[in-house]
Design an enzyme around this catalytic site. Structure first.
Site, PDB file in Angstrom:
ATOM      1  N   ARG A 293       0.857  -1.196   0.000  1.00 53.16           N
ATOM      2  CA  ARG A 293       0.000   0.000   0.000  1.00 53.16           C
ATOM      3  C   ARG A 293       0.891   1.244   0.000  1.00 53.16           C
ATOM      4  NH1 ARG A 293      -1.399   1.752   4.622  1.00 53.16           N
ATOM      5  NH2 ARG A 293      -2.185  -0.210   5.480  1.00 53.16           N
TER       6      ARG A 293
ATOM      7  N   TYR B 264     -16.275  16.944 -15.526  1.00 52.69           N
ATOM      8  CA  TYR B 264     -16.725  15.560 -15.490  1.00 52.69           C
ATOM      9  C   TYR B 264     -17.752  15.366 -14.363  1.00 52.69           C
ATOM     10  CZ  TYR B 264     -16.652  10.579 -14.505  1.00 52.69           C
ATOM     11  OH  TYR B 264     -17.027   9.282 -14.237  1.00 52.69           O
TER      12      TYR B 264
ATOM     13  N   ASP C  75      -7.005  19.095 -13.966  1.00 49.87           N
ATOM     14  CA  ASP C  75      -7.333  17.766 -14.489  1.00 49.87           C
ATOM     15  C   ASP C  75      -6.909  17.762 -15.961  1.00 49.87           C
ATOM     16  OD1 ASP C  75      -8.540  15.535 -15.631  1.00 49.87           O
ATOM     17  OD2 ASP C  75     -10.348  15.668 -14.393  1.00 49.87           O
TER      18      ASP C  75
HETATM   19  C1  LIG Z   1     -11.967  14.506 -17.093  1.00 52.47           C
HETATM   20  C2  LIG Z   1     -12.125  13.346 -16.155  1.00 52.47           C
HETATM   21  N1  LIG Z   1     -11.634  13.432 -14.915  1.00 52.47           N
HETATM   22  C3  LIG Z   1     -11.751  12.419 -14.029  1.00 52.47           C
HETATM   23  C4  LIG Z   1     -12.401  11.250 -14.357  1.00 52.47           C
HETATM   24  C5  LIG Z   1     -12.526  10.145 -13.335  1.00 52.47           C
HETATM   25  O1  LIG Z   1     -11.634   9.119 -13.614  1.00 52.47           O
HETATM   26  P1  LIG Z   1     -11.878   7.571 -13.277  1.00 52.47           P
HETATM   27  O2  LIG Z   1     -13.075   7.133 -14.068  1.00 52.47           O
HETATM   28  O3  LIG Z   1     -10.599   6.923 -13.666  1.00 52.47           O
HETATM   29  O4  LIG Z   1     -12.133   7.494 -11.808  1.00 52.47           O
HETATM   30  C6  LIG Z   1     -12.939  11.116 -15.638  1.00 52.47           C
HETATM   31  C7  LIG Z   1     -13.656   9.880 -16.013  1.00 52.47           C
HETATM   32  O5  LIG Z   1     -14.351   9.835 -17.010  1.00 52.47           O
HETATM   33  C8  LIG Z   1     -12.797  12.190 -16.556  1.00 52.47           C
HETATM   34  O6  LIG Z   1     -13.304  12.132 -17.805  1.00 52.47           O
END
Ligand SMILES: Cc1ncc(COP(=O)(O)O)c(C=O)c1O
Length: 379
Positions: free
Chosen positions: A46, A98, A170
Site C-alpha cells: 500500500r 466531469y 485535471d
Molecule cells: C476529465 C475526467 N476526470 C476524471 C475522471 C474520473 O476518472 P476515473 O473514471 O478513472 O475514476 C474522468 C472519467 O471519465 C474524466 O473524464
C-alpha cells in the site's frame, strides 16, 4: 530528454535483478526484513510497490514534475487532493466538468464542510471575484468534459499565486503530450489514467504529479493513509500505455480534426464543439497552451432531442456506445444520460450539456471508416 523519448525512458531504470527492460510485475503485498526496518526500500505494497514506483516515476517525467502518485482510479486521485483541505475551506471549480468530479465534490466533500463554487472560467478574471479568505484551491479541467471549453491555465495560475492558493488541473483530456500544466504554473496535475495514458480501455487508474516537496509529502501521506492505490498488474499496463502515448495522441489529433471538419460541414449538424476551430472562443488560448487539439469533440444534430441523439448513438457500428474515452477504439456517448447524469438537468443545461448533445472520443482507426460510420448513423 524530449517528450517522445521521455514516454519510453523517462524515470525508468533497467530492473536491478536481471536487467529486464520492462519492470517486472511485483505481485506482492509485503517484503522480507532482516531486522525490523531492515528492508530494501519496500515494506508493504500500500505504501510502495516497485512496479507502481516505476509507473509513478514515468508519470512524473512526462508531466515535467518531480513526484508521481498512482491511485486506484481518477476519482481516488481527486479524493486525495481534496483531503489536503479541512472543514470550512472553499474550492473554486470549473463549472463544466466531469460528472463524477462534480458528484464527489458535492455529494461527499460538502458533507464534510468543504464548500465548492462552480464558476465559468472562460474569462480568467471571473475567478478572482469568487475568492474569499477561506478559498484554498482552484480546480480546473481543460479542455472541459464534454463542452470542450478552454481555460487559460497561465492566467488562472497568476491569480492562484497572487492569493497563495493551490491550483490543480485535471489534464485527462489533453494528456502531457498536448499540455503540461506544471510548466504553466499549476501545483498539481491530475489524470484519469483510465483514459489516454492507459490508452487501451483495459484498466481503471488515477494519478497526481507535483513538483513541490511539501505538497508531495502531504499527498504521499494521504495516498498511504487512505489507501486507494492501484495494483502492480495495472501499473504495468499503464506503463506500457505511456510508451506509445505520443504516437497514439498524434493519430487521435489527426482523426479528431478530420471528424470535426466533416461534422462542421454536414447539413444535418447544428453545432460542433472542438477547440481547433478558429471560431471556438478558446482557440487562441488552446493554440498557445496546447500542442494540438486532441481527439475529443461534442456535437448536436439539427432539430434534435433526447430521442434523436439516442437514435444516432445506437446506429453507430464502429464507434462503440460506451462510457469512458481515450482508448485506441472510437467511442460515442450521450452525456445527459451517461457521464453527466449525476449533474442535475438545470445545472447541466446551463453549461450546454443538453439532451441532444453527443460526445465522441475519436480513436486511431482509419478515419474514412469512422466518417462512413457517422454518415450512416446520422442519415
Ligand atoms: C476529465 C475526467 N476526470 C476524471 C475522471 C474520473 O476518472 P476515473 O473514471 O478513472 O475514476 C474522468 C472519467 O471519465 C474524466 O473524464
Amino acid at each position: 530528454m524530449k517528450f517522445n523519448t521521455k514516454t519510453i525512458h523517462g524515470g525508468q531504470k533497467l530492473d536491478p535483478a536481471y536487467g529486464a527492460v520492462m519492470p517486472p510485475i511485483y505481485q506482492t503485498s509485503t517484503y522480507a526484513q532482516t531486522t525490523p526496518g531492515g528492508h530494501k526500500g519496500f515494506e508493504y505494497s500500500r505504501t510502495h510497490n516497485p512496479t507502481r514506483k516505476a509507473l509513478e516515476n514515468a508519470l512524473a517525467s512526462i508531466e515535467n514534475g518531480k513526484y508521481g502518485l498512482a491511485f486506484g482510479s481518477g476519482l481516488a486521485a481527486i479524493d486525495a487532493v481534496i483531503k489536503l483541505l479541512k472543514p470550512g475551506d472553499e474550492v473554486i471549480s470549473t463549472n463544466d466538468l466531469y460528472g463524477g468530479t462534480y458528484r464527489i465534490f458535492t455529494k461527499i466533500f460538502e458533507r464534510f464542510g468543504i464548500k465548492f463554487r462552480f464558476v465559468g472560467m472562460n474569462n480568467a478574471d471571473n475567478v478572482e471575484r469568487f475568492i474569499t479568505d477561506n478559498t484554498k484551491l482552484i480546480w480546473v479541467e481543460t479542455p472541459t468534459n464534454p463542452m470542450m471549453n478552454i481555460i487559460d491555465i497561465k492566467a488562472i495560475a497568476q491569480i492562484s499565486n497572487k492569493h497563495n492558493l493551490l491550483l490543480a488541473v485535471d489534464n485527462t483530456f489533453a494528456t502531457p503530450y498536448l499540455q503540461q500544466p506544471l510548466d504553466l504554473g499549476a501545483d498539481i496535475v491530475m489524470h484519469s489514467v483510465t483514459k489516454y495514458i492507459g490508452g487501451h480501455s483495459d484498466l481503471i487508474m488515477g494519478a497526481l504529479v507535483v513538483k513541490d516537496d511539501e505538497i508531495a509529502d502531504r499527498l504521499y501521506f494521504i495516498q498511504n493513509a487512505s489507501g486507494a492505490v492501484c495494483g502492480p498488474q495495472d501499473s504495468f499496463l499503464a506503463l506500457r500505455g505511456i510508451k506509445t502515448l505520443h504516437v497514439r495522441m498524434q493519430r487521435h489529433c489527426e482523426n479528431g480534426e478530420a471528424i470535426a471538419n466533416y461534422l462542421k460541414k454536414h447539413p444535418r449538424i447544428e453545432k460542433v464543439y472542438w477547440p481547433g476551430f478558429e471560431d471556438h472562443p478558446g482557440y487562441e488560448v488552446a493554440k498557445e497552451q496546447m500542442n494540438g487539439f486532441g481527439g475529443m469533440l461534442s456535437f448536436v444534430a439539427k432539430n434534435s432531442d433526447y430521442k434523436e441523439a439516442i437514435k444516432i448513438v445506437e446506429n453507430l457500428k464502429i464507434f462503440t456506445l460506451a462510457e469512458s474515452l481515450g482508448g485506441v477504439e472510437s467511442l460515442a456517448g450521450h452525456p445527459a444520460s451517461m457521464t453527466h447524469a449525476s449533474i442535475p438537468k438545470e445545472e447541466r443545461e446551463k453549461t450546454g450539456v443538453v439532451d441532444s448533445l453527443i460526445r465522441l472520443s475519436v480513436g486511431i482507426e482509419d478515419v474514412d471508416d469512422l466518417i462512413l460510420d457517422l454518415e450512416q448513423a446520422i442519415e
